[in-house]
Write a protein that holds these residues in place. Structure first.
Motif, PDB file in Angstrom:
ATOM      1  N   TYR A  86     -47.577  22.924 -14.973  1.00 58.65           N
ATOM      2  CA  TYR A  86     -46.470  22.449 -16.753  1.00 58.65           C
ATOM      3  C   TYR A  86     -47.824  22.366 -17.612  1.00 58.65           C
ATOM      4  N   PHE A  87     -49.093  23.188 -17.569  1.00 59.42           N
ATOM      5  CA  PHE A  87     -49.418  23.904 -19.006  1.00 59.42           C
ATOM      6  C   PHE A  87     -48.711  25.060 -18.627  1.00 59.42           C
ATOM      7  N   LEU A  88     -48.447  26.402 -17.544  1.00 55.99           N
ATOM      8  CA  LEU A  88     -48.246  27.260 -17.933  1.00 55.99           C
ATOM      9  C   LEU A  88     -47.312  28.071 -18.707  1.00 55.99           C
ATOM     10  N   PHE A  89     -46.646  27.242 -19.370  1.00 61.05           N
ATOM     11  CA  PHE A  89     -45.540  27.688 -20.760  1.00 61.05           C
ATOM     12  C   PHE A  89     -47.316  28.071 -21.701  1.00 61.05           C
ATOM     13  N   LEU A  90     -47.805  26.723 -22.548  1.00 60.61           N
ATOM     14  CA  LEU A  90     -48.727  26.836 -23.420  1.00 60.61           C
ATOM     15  C   LEU A  90     -49.826  28.237 -23.150  1.00 60.61           C
ATOM     16  N   TYR A  91     -49.980  28.774 -21.894  1.00 63.43           N
ATOM     17  CA  TYR A  91     -50.957  29.310 -21.279  1.00 63.43           C
ATOM     18  C   TYR A  91     -50.838  30.928 -21.240  1.00 63.43           C
ATOM     19  N   GLN A  92     -48.907  30.941 -21.378  1.00 64.36           N
ATOM     20  CA  GLN A  92     -48.551  32.397 -21.817  1.00 64.36           C
ATOM     21  C   GLN A  92     -48.495  32.395 -22.976  1.00 64.36           C
ATOM     22  N   LEU A  93     -48.274  31.053 -23.839  1.00 70.03           N
ATOM     23  CA  LEU A  93     -47.747  31.544 -25.691  1.00 70.03           C
ATOM     24  C   LEU A  93     -49.203  32.301 -25.926  1.00 70.03           C
ATOM     25  N   LEU A  94     -50.769  32.017 -25.225  1.00 70.58           N
ATOM     26  CA  LEU A  94     -52.087  32.166 -26.325  1.00 70.58           C
ATOM     27  C   LEU A  94     -52.233  33.688 -25.563  1.00 70.58           C
ATOM     28  N   LYS A  95     -51.241  34.145 -24.983  1.00 77.21           N
ATOM     29  CA  LYS A  95     -51.291  35.612 -24.479  1.00 77.21           C
ATOM     30  C   LYS A  95     -50.178  36.812 -25.819  1.00 77.21           C
ATOM     31  N   TYR A  96     -50.018  36.445 -25.927  1.00 76.53           N
ATOM     32  CA  TYR A  96     -49.319  37.131 -27.195  1.00 76.53           C
ATOM     33  C   TYR A  96     -49.790  37.380 -28.379  1.00 76.53           C
ATOM     34  N   ALA A  97     -49.678  38.499 -28.411  1.00 77.40           N
ATOM     35  CA  ALA A  97     -50.584  39.224 -30.294  1.00 77.40           C
ATOM     36  C   ALA A  97     -50.365  37.852 -31.408  1.00 77.40           C
ATOM     37  N   TYR A  98     -49.239  37.426 -31.478  1.00 84.08           N
ATOM     38  CA  TYR A  98     -49.163  36.718 -32.962  1.00 84.08           C
ATOM     39  C   TYR A  98     -49.667  35.290 -32.562  1.00 84.08           C
ATOM     40  N   ALA A  99     -50.182  34.970 -31.132  1.00 87.20           N
ATOM     41  CA  ALA A  99     -50.823  33.762 -30.968  1.00 87.20           C
ATOM     42  C   ALA A  99     -52.104  34.031 -30.061  1.00 87.20           C
ATOM     43  N   SER A 100     -52.578  34.891 -30.049  1.00 88.88           N
ATOM     44  CA  SER A 100     -54.208  34.833 -29.993  1.00 88.88           C
ATOM     45  C   SER A 100     -54.878  35.860 -30.184  1.00 88.88           C
ATOM     46  N   GLY A 101     -56.091  35.921 -29.863  1.00 87.85           N
ATOM     47  CA  GLY A 101     -57.342  36.702 -30.976  1.00 87.85           C
ATOM     48  C   GLY A 101     -57.721  35.486 -31.878  1.00 87.85           C
ATOM     49  N   PRO A 102     -57.176  36.337 -33.333  1.00 92.25           N
ATOM     50  CA  PRO A 102     -57.233  35.284 -34.996  1.00 92.25           C
ATOM     51  C   PRO A 102     -56.274  34.791 -35.422  1.00 92.25           C
ATOM     52  N   ALA A 108     -52.546  28.324 -30.521  1.00 91.72           N
ATOM     53  CA  ALA A 108     -53.595  26.957 -29.747  1.00 91.72           C
ATOM     54  C   ALA A 108     -52.447  25.015 -30.462  1.00 91.72           C
ATOM     55  N   LEU A 109     -52.091  25.499 -31.804  1.00 87.87           N
ATOM     56  CA  LEU A 109     -52.547  23.729 -32.843  1.00 87.87           C
ATOM     57  C   LEU A 109     -50.353  24.291 -33.624  1.00 87.87           C
ATOM     58  N   VAL A 110     -50.293  25.955 -34.039  1.00 87.84           N
ATOM     59  CA  VAL A 110     -49.465  25.508 -35.341  1.00 87.84           C
ATOM     60  C   VAL A 110     -48.092  25.556 -34.547  1.00 87.84           C
ATOM     61  N   ILE A 111     -48.225  26.210 -33.499  1.00 85.71           N
ATOM     62  CA  ILE A 111     -46.394  26.967 -32.619  1.00 85.71           C
ATOM     63  C   ILE A 111     -45.964  24.869 -31.694  1.00 85.71           C
ATOM     64  N   LEU A 114     -45.701  22.478 -34.163  1.00 86.01           N
ATOM     65  CA  LEU A 114     -44.102  21.936 -34.566  1.00 86.01           C
ATOM     66  C   LEU A 114     -43.320  21.947 -33.909  1.00 86.01           C
ATOM     67  N   ALA A 115     -43.755  22.126 -32.862  1.00 78.75           N
ATOM     68  CA  ALA A 115     -42.206  22.184 -31.184  1.00 78.75           C
ATOM     69  C   ALA A 115     -42.038  20.920 -31.004  1.00 78.75           C
ATOM     70  N   PHE A 116     -43.618  19.563 -30.702  1.00 78.95           N
ATOM     71  CA  PHE A 116     -43.826  18.799 -30.770  1.00 78.95           C
ATOM     72  C   PHE A 116     -42.909  17.839 -31.136  1.00 78.95           C
ATOM     73  N   GLY A 117     -43.270  18.035 -32.655  1.00 78.34           N
ATOM     74  CA  GLY A 117     -43.483  17.164 -33.676  1.00 78.34           C
ATOM     75  C   GLY A 117     -41.528  17.241 -34.418  1.00 78.34           C
ATOM     76  N   ALA A 118     -40.914  18.332 -33.609  1.00 81.17           N
ATOM     77  CA  ALA A 118     -39.401  18.182 -34.060  1.00 81.17           C
ATOM     78  C   ALA A 118     -38.923  17.613 -32.911  1.00 81.17           C
ATOM     79  N   LEU A 119     -39.408  17.529 -31.576  1.00 76.61           N
ATOM     80  CA  LEU A 119     -39.093  17.225 -31.049  1.00 76.61           C
ATOM     81  C   LEU A 119     -38.818  15.024 -30.962  1.00 76.61           C
ATOM     82  N   LEU A 120     -40.736  14.604 -31.764  1.00 81.43           N
ATOM     83  CA  LEU A 120     -40.547  13.552 -32.018  1.00 81.43           C
ATOM     84  C   LEU A 120     -40.038  13.009 -33.415  1.00 81.43           C
ATOM     85  N   LEU A 121     -39.380  13.836 -34.033  1.00 81.19           N
ATOM     86  CA  LEU A 121     -37.873  13.532 -35.655  1.00 81.19           C
ATOM     87  C   LEU A 121     -36.846  13.748 -35.125  1.00 81.19           C
ATOM     88  N   ALA A 122     -36.722  13.950 -34.088  1.00 83.83           N
ATOM     89  CA  ALA A 122     -34.864  14.503 -33.527  1.00 83.83           C
ATOM     90  C   ALA A 122     -33.987  13.509 -32.940  1.00 83.83           C
TER      91      ALA A 122
END
Length: 256
Positions: A86-102, A108-111, A114-122
């Motif tokens: 159930y955490f594999l999607f976050l694990y995969q997200l950290l493999k992309y260049a725009y979401a890893s390294g610097p 880990a936090l911003v994306i 925003l995603a869970f914040g949008a679900l809470l505000l829906a």
């Protein structure tokens, strides 16, 4: 006294004119067929459904026990950790260049924020009384987008993960007490064999364990000299006598 004279009608604001009592809820018996008593009717149904799922879950755990790996070794730098499904999607997200390294903070936090914040505000953005998904475009759109993103990232993580290497690195292998002061172990360390095979010679993602190989010293020497599989030849740079010492050391590593 004449009729209608001398009579006064006094109204009291504490008594509702229509006889309603808004602060006192109606009894459930006034809604036949739509509700029932919480105890024992409703609660009994909840317990029955929970019992069915509990029995099913227990049967699943008996039929497919949890896969156990070897004891965690904090000194094993070659180990590749993998989170629960159930955490594999976050694990995969950290493999992309725009979401890893610097940009690790973004992945880990911003994306996720925003995603869970949008679900809470829906529910607050779309407050319509309709219950059909087609008439609630914002809530339905947020939910479908979230499900699509989680499903895609989870699938990518499963497809890209090297499951054979993960099974090999997590395999429970027989342990043997390694004499790190032995000449054979010193030769393994000097030739960089420890990097792939591990400090306890338990193996890793790219190299098998050197315990209980079942190989004769001559076979070990041949592999150390010429390589086998993913292991290239020419890695051992010692003399023939040192190669024989190393081969005898590895061949003698047997668990009790």
């Amino acid at each position: 006294m004449h009729r209608g004279k001398g009579l006064k009608f006094v109204g009291d604001s504490r008594v509702p004119a229509d006889g309603r009592k808004p602060n006192i809820p109606k009894d459930y018996s006034e809604y036949p067929g739509k509700t029932e008593a919480f105890w024992p009717n409703f609660l009994l149904k909840e317990w029955l459904v929970g019992a069915v799922f509990l029995v099913g879950f227990l049967c699943l755990t008996v039929a497919h026990p949890s896969p156990l790996e070897k004891i965690a070794d904090p000194s094993d730098t070659a180990y590749i950790p993998l989170p629960d499904w159930y955490f594999l999607f976050l694990y995969q997200l950290l493999k992309y260049a725009y979401a890893s390294g610097p940009y690790n903070v973004i992945g880990a936090l911003v994306i996720p924020g925003l995603a869970f914040g949008a679900l809470l505000l829906a529910p607050f953005i779309d407050r319509g009384p309709e219950r059909r998904p087609s008439k609630r475009p914002l809530a339905t759109g947020f939910m479908l987008l979230a499900l699509a993103g989680i499903t895609y990232l989870t699938w990518e993580s499963v497809a890209m993960h090297d499951w054979e290497a993960a099974a090999e690195q997590g395999k429970i292998v027989a342990e043997v007490e390694i004499d790190t002061s032995a000449e054979g172990y010193q030769l393994l360390e000097a030739n960089g064999c420890i990097t792939c095979h591990g400090g306890e010679l338990q193996g890793g993602p790219a190299a098998p364990a050197l315990i209980d190989t079942g190989l004769a010293p001559e076979e070990v020497a041949e592999i150390a000299k010429n390589g086998r599989g993913a292991m290239p030849g020419g890695l051992f740079t010692g003399s023939d006598e040192e190669l024989q010492t190393l081969a005898e050391f590895i061949s003698g590593l047997k668990s009790e």
